[in-house]
Design an enzyme around this catalytic site. Structure first.
Site, PDB file in Angstrom:
ATOM      1  N   THR A  73      34.430  25.255 -16.946  1.00  0.00           N
ATOM      2  CA  THR A  73      35.444  25.195 -18.008  1.00  0.00           C
ATOM      3  C   THR A  73      36.469  26.328 -17.944  1.00  0.00           C
ATOM      4  O   THR A  73      37.677  26.093 -18.055  1.00  0.00           O
ATOM      5  CB  THR A  73      34.745  25.214 -19.374  1.00  0.00           C
ATOM      6  OG1 THR A  73      33.946  24.037 -19.463  1.00  0.00           O
ATOM      7  CG2 THR A  73      35.735  25.249 -20.513  1.00  0.00           C
ATOM      8  N   ASN A  94      32.559  30.700 -15.626  1.00  0.00           N
ATOM      9  CA  ASN A  94      32.427  30.955 -17.068  1.00  0.00           C
ATOM     10  C   ASN A  94      31.848  32.350 -17.305  1.00  0.00           C
ATOM     11  O   ASN A  94      32.221  33.040 -18.247  1.00  0.00           O
ATOM     12  CB  ASN A  94      31.507  29.926 -17.726  1.00  0.00           C
ATOM     13  CG  ASN A  94      32.173  28.569 -17.886  1.00  0.00           C
ATOM     14  OD1 ASN A  94      33.389  28.446 -17.759  1.00  0.00           O
ATOM     15  ND2 ASN A  94      31.374  27.549 -18.154  1.00  0.00           N
ATOM     16  N   ASP A 286      32.835  16.883 -23.050  1.00  0.00           N
ATOM     17  CA  ASP A 286      31.963  17.748 -22.248  1.00  0.00           C
ATOM     18  C   ASP A 286      30.566  17.850 -22.858  1.00  0.00           C
ATOM     19  O   ASP A 286      29.565  17.726 -22.150  1.00  0.00           O
ATOM     20  CB  ASP A 286      32.589  19.134 -22.144  1.00  0.00           C
ATOM     21  CG  ASP A 286      31.769  20.059 -21.267  1.00  0.00           C
ATOM     22  OD1 ASP A 286      31.680  19.792 -20.054  1.00  0.00           O
ATOM     23  OD2 ASP A 286      31.214  21.049 -21.773  1.00  0.00           O
ATOM     24  N   HIS A 290      27.176  16.537 -21.075  1.00  0.00           N
ATOM     25  CA  HIS A 290      26.006  17.389 -20.821  1.00  0.00           C
ATOM     26  C   HIS A 290      24.746  16.832 -21.483  1.00  0.00           C
ATOM     27  O   HIS A 290      23.657  16.870 -20.912  1.00  0.00           O
ATOM     28  CB  HIS A 290      26.247  18.802 -21.349  1.00  0.00           C
ATOM     29  CG  HIS A 290      27.112  19.642 -20.472  1.00  0.00           C
ATOM     30  ND1 HIS A 290      26.771  19.947 -19.176  1.00  0.00           N
ATOM     31  CD2 HIS A 290      28.310  20.247 -20.692  1.00  0.00           C
ATOM     32  CE1 HIS A 290      27.722  20.707 -18.639  1.00  0.00           C
ATOM     33  NE2 HIS A 290      28.673  20.887 -19.541  1.00  0.00           N
ATOM     34  N   HIS A 474      28.350  19.765 -14.350  1.00  0.00           N
ATOM     35  CA  HIS A 474      29.425  19.776 -13.345  1.00  0.00           C
ATOM     36  C   HIS A 474      29.346  21.136 -12.683  1.00  0.00           C
ATOM     37  O   HIS A 474      28.364  21.830 -12.827  1.00  0.00           O
ATOM     38  CB  HIS A 474      30.768  19.552 -14.057  1.00  0.00           C
ATOM     39  CG  HIS A 474      30.910  20.429 -15.261  1.00  0.00           C
ATOM     40  ND1 HIS A 474      31.354  21.733 -15.195  1.00  0.00           N
ATOM     41  CD2 HIS A 474      30.575  20.239 -16.573  1.00  0.00           C
ATOM     42  CE1 HIS A 474      31.321  22.274 -16.405  1.00  0.00           C
ATOM     43  NE2 HIS A 474      30.849  21.400 -17.262  1.00  0.00           N
TER      44      HIS A 474
HETATM   45 ZN   LIG Z   1      34.599  22.224 -19.258  1.00  0.00          ZN
END
Ligand SMILES: [Zn+2]
Length: 539
Positions: A73, A94, A286, A290, A474
Site C-alpha cells: 500500500t 509499508n 483491500d 485480505h 498481495h
Molecule cells: Zn494497499
C-alpha cells in the site's frame, strides 16, 4: 485585411486538437481503490452500471503497472501523485527495519516520525517525512498559491502519500473515527458530523446485504488451510460495535466518500481561482480482499456497492456544477486464496512454508552457526530481510551468505538478491512487462531502508500460512499484484480502451499536462500519456 484573415484562419485550423480540448478542470479528483487489480476490473467491467461505468466511458488504460516489486500500500500510493517509483520516493515498503533508531522497536512505519519519543511502529506519530519527493498538490501550490489539496482516506499511509507534505486538510480512519495529523489546520464542521454518523452506525448491528444473482453464483464456502474460518459466502452481516467488520465492508468506502463530498461543499473545492486537488483512497476493497480473498461473494458485493457509491459521489459533484475530472487507479493488485485458486485451475497455488519466515529461518541459522540473537529481521518471507547488526561484521557476512543459500535452496523460492547485487543494476525504464525480477526490485530499492537481501517466492505462492487473521494478500513482484487499471474521465464518453502497458508513475505528468502545470523534463520517472481528453503532452 487579407493578412488578418489568414492569421485568423491559421489560429482556427493550425491545431484542431487544441480547438476541441476542453477547458482545464477546476477540481482534480484522484481516487485510489486499494487492492483493485486489473484482473478484477476486467472481470467486473461488463457488470458496472454506475460510478465505474461512467469512468470506463472515458479513457481506460487496462494495463497500468505498479511496476516495482514491493506491491504494498505505501509504496504503491507513493507512486500515484509523485510520478516516481519507490526507488525515488524512498517508500520501499509499508514497514522497514532501521537498526540505528534510538527506540527499542527497530521496525519503522512508512508514514511515521520514528524520532518522536515514546513512539513505536504500532503506536506511531503520523508524518510524511519518509516521502522524499513532492506530490502533485505541492507542485500545484507552487504554480498557483491559492490551490488547495485535500486528502481523505481509509488508511493514514494512503492519505500521507497522496496528500504529501503541504496538504490543507488530511483525514483518515484510525479505527474509531476520521482523524488528522495536521495540527494547524482548522477542523471542518463536516468531520465531527460524519464521525458521529459513522459511530452511530457501528454501534448498531447490520443485517446481511442483499445479493445479486451474479454474486450469489460466487457464494461457495471454501475451507482455509492455516486455522482460519471458511470464506466465500459472506454478505457483511455485522454485530453491533464490530469496527473491524465495518472496516472490511462496503459501508467503509461509503463513509469515506461521504466525508470527501462534505469537504467539497464546506471548503468550496473547485470553486476558487486556482485548480484544487481532492485525493481519495478507498480501503475497503483491500480489507475485503485480505479477509475473504478476491473471488468470493464478499468481493462481488464490495465491488457492486462501490460502483453504486462512486456513482452517487459523482452525481453529487455534478449537482454542484463543479468543473471536475477524475483519475481512478490502485496502489497494487491482489490475488485470491490458494484454496479457491486450485479449484479454478491454478494447481501450483499454495501457502508458504512457515519455516521461511525470517524469524524462524533466523533462529535455525543462528543455532547452526553457533551465534546468538534473532539472526534475521523482517516481516515475512517475501521482500526485504535484514541481518542482525548486533553480530560481529564477520558473523554478519557468514549469516548473510548462509541465509541466501538456504532461501535459494527452498523449492518455494524463485529468487534471492543481495543489496549489493540490486544496487549495481541501473533504474529500469521502458515496458514494465519486460522487466526482470531484479529490475522490478531495483525500482523498489532505496539504500539504508532496503534489506540486506530480498526473497521472492515462486508465482502463486501466498506468503501467509496462519489464516486466523488474514486469508489472502498481495506484495509479490508478479503481474497479479502489479497490474492495475488507470481510468481518466473528464465528462467525456470517448470510450477509449488502451492496451499498451503504462505505469502509475505516468499519472502525475498526464494530469500536469491537462491542467497546464509545467514539469521539468527528466525530473520524474513517469511520462505524459497522450490519450486522455484534454491532454497536451510536451514533445
Ligand atoms: Zn494497499
Amino acid at each position: 485585411m487579407r493578412k488578418f484573415i489568414f492569421a485568423a484562419a491559421a489560429a482556427l485550423f493550425a491545431s484542431p486538437s487544441a480547438a476541441q480540448t476542453p477547458a482545464p478542470p477546476k477540481l482534480l479528483v484522484v481516487i485510489s481503490v486499494d487492492q483493485f487489480s486489473a484482473n478484477l476490473f476486467d472481470e467486473y467491467r461488463p457488470r458496472w452500471t454506475a460510478g465505474f461505468a461512467r469512468l470506463a466511458s472515458g479513457t481506460v488504460f487496462r494495463n497500468g503497472y505498479q511496476s516495482h516489486a514491493a506491491t504494498e500500500t505505501c509504496p504503491g500510493h507513493s507512486t500515484l501523485l509523485t510520478g516516481d517509483h519507490p526507488a525515488r520516493t524512498g517508500i520501499i515498503a509499508n514497514n522497514w527495519i532501521d537498526q540505528s533508531v534510538s527506540r527499542s522497536d527497530v521496525s519503522v512505519y512508512c508514514a511515521e516520525d520514528e524520532s518522536v519519543p515514546g513512539t513505536s511502529s504500532i503506536a506511531y506519530k503520523v508524518s510524511p517525512k519518509h516521502l522524499l519527493v513532492p506530490t502533485l498538490g505541492e507542485l500545484m501550490k507552487k504554480q498557483w498559491p491559492a490551490s488547495r489539496t485535500v486528502a481523505v482516506a481509509g488508511k493514514d499511509r494512503a492519505a500521507i502519500m497522496m496528500g504529501g507534505h503541504t496538504p490543507d486538510q488530511r483525514w483518515y480512519w484510525t479505527g474509531t473515527k476520521y482523524d488528522t495529523d495536521l495540527t494547524g489546520a482548522p477542523v471542518p464542521q463536516s468531520v465531527p458530523k460524519v464521525n458521529a454518523a459513522v459511530a452511530a452506525a457501528i454501534a448498531g448491528p447490520l443485517p446481511a446485504l442483499e445479493t445479486t444473482p451474479f454474486c450469489q453464483s460466487k457464494g461457495r464456502e471454501i475451507p482455509l488451510e492455516g486455522g482460519g474460518k471458511p470464506v466465500g459466502g459472506g454478505r457483511f452481516a455485522r454485530i453491533a460495535g464490530d469496527a473491524n467488520a465495518f472496516r472490511a465492508s462496503p459501508e467503509f468506502d461509503g463513509d469515506t466518500l461521504a466525508l470527501a463530498a462534505a469537504l467539497v461543499d464546506e471548503l468550496k473545492l473547485g470553486r476558487g481561482g486556482a485548480p484544487d486537488l481532492l485525493a481519495i483512497s478507498l480501503s475497503a476493497t483491500d480489507y475485503v480482499g485480505h479477509a475473504y480473498g478476491t473471488e468470493g461473494e464478499e468481493m462481488c458485493l464490495q465491488l457492486t456497492e462501490l460502483d453504486r457509491e462512486l456513482g452517487d459521489f459523482f452525481e453529487t459533484l455534478d449537482s454542484r456544477g463543479i468543473s471536475y475530472s477524475v483519475v481512478l487507479t490502485a496502489d497494487h493488485g491482489g490475488k485470491d486464496i490458494p484454496e479457491r485458486e486450485r479449484l479454478a485451475g491454478v494447481p501450483n497455488a499454495a501457502r508458504v512454508n512457515p519455516a521461511l519466515a525470517p524469524a524462524t529461518m533466523g533462529k535455525a541459522l543462528v543455532a547452526k552457526l553457533g551465534l546468538t540473537g534473532p539472526g534475521l529481521l523482517g516481516g515475512w518471507a517475501q521482500g526485504d530481510i535484514y541481518v542482525d547488526k548486533k553480530l560481529k561484521p564477520a558473523d554478519q557476512a557468514r549469516l548473510l551468505s548462509t541465509a541466501v543459500a538456504a532461501y535459494k535452496a527452498d523449492p518455494q523460492v524463485e529468487a534471492v538478491f543481495t543489496a549489493k547485487q540490486i544496487a549495481k543494476v541501473p533504474l529500469p525504464t521502458g515496458n514494465p512487462v519486460n522487466w526482470t525480477l531484479l529490475q522490478r526490485e531495483r525500482a523498489s530499492f532505496y539504500p539504508g531502508r532496503s534489506g540486506d537481501f530480498v526473497v521472492f517466492l515462486k508465482k502463486d505462492i501466498t506468503p501467509i500460512s496462519d489464516t486466523t487473521r488474514t486469508a489472502a494478500t498481495h506484495g509479490s513482484p508478479y503481474d497479479y499484484d502489479r497490474r492495475v487499471p488507470i481510468l481518466f474521465w473528464r465528462g467525456d464518453a470517448s470510450g477509449t480502451t488502451v492496451e499498451r502497458p503504462v505505469e502509475t508513475t505516468d499519472i502525475l505528468p498526464t494530469i500536469a499536462s491537462i491542467i497546464g502545470l509545467p514539469i521539468q523534463p527528466g525530473s520524474i520517472d513517469g511520462h505524459c500519456l497522450p490519450e486522455p481528453s484534454g491532454t497536451a503532452c510536451q514533445r
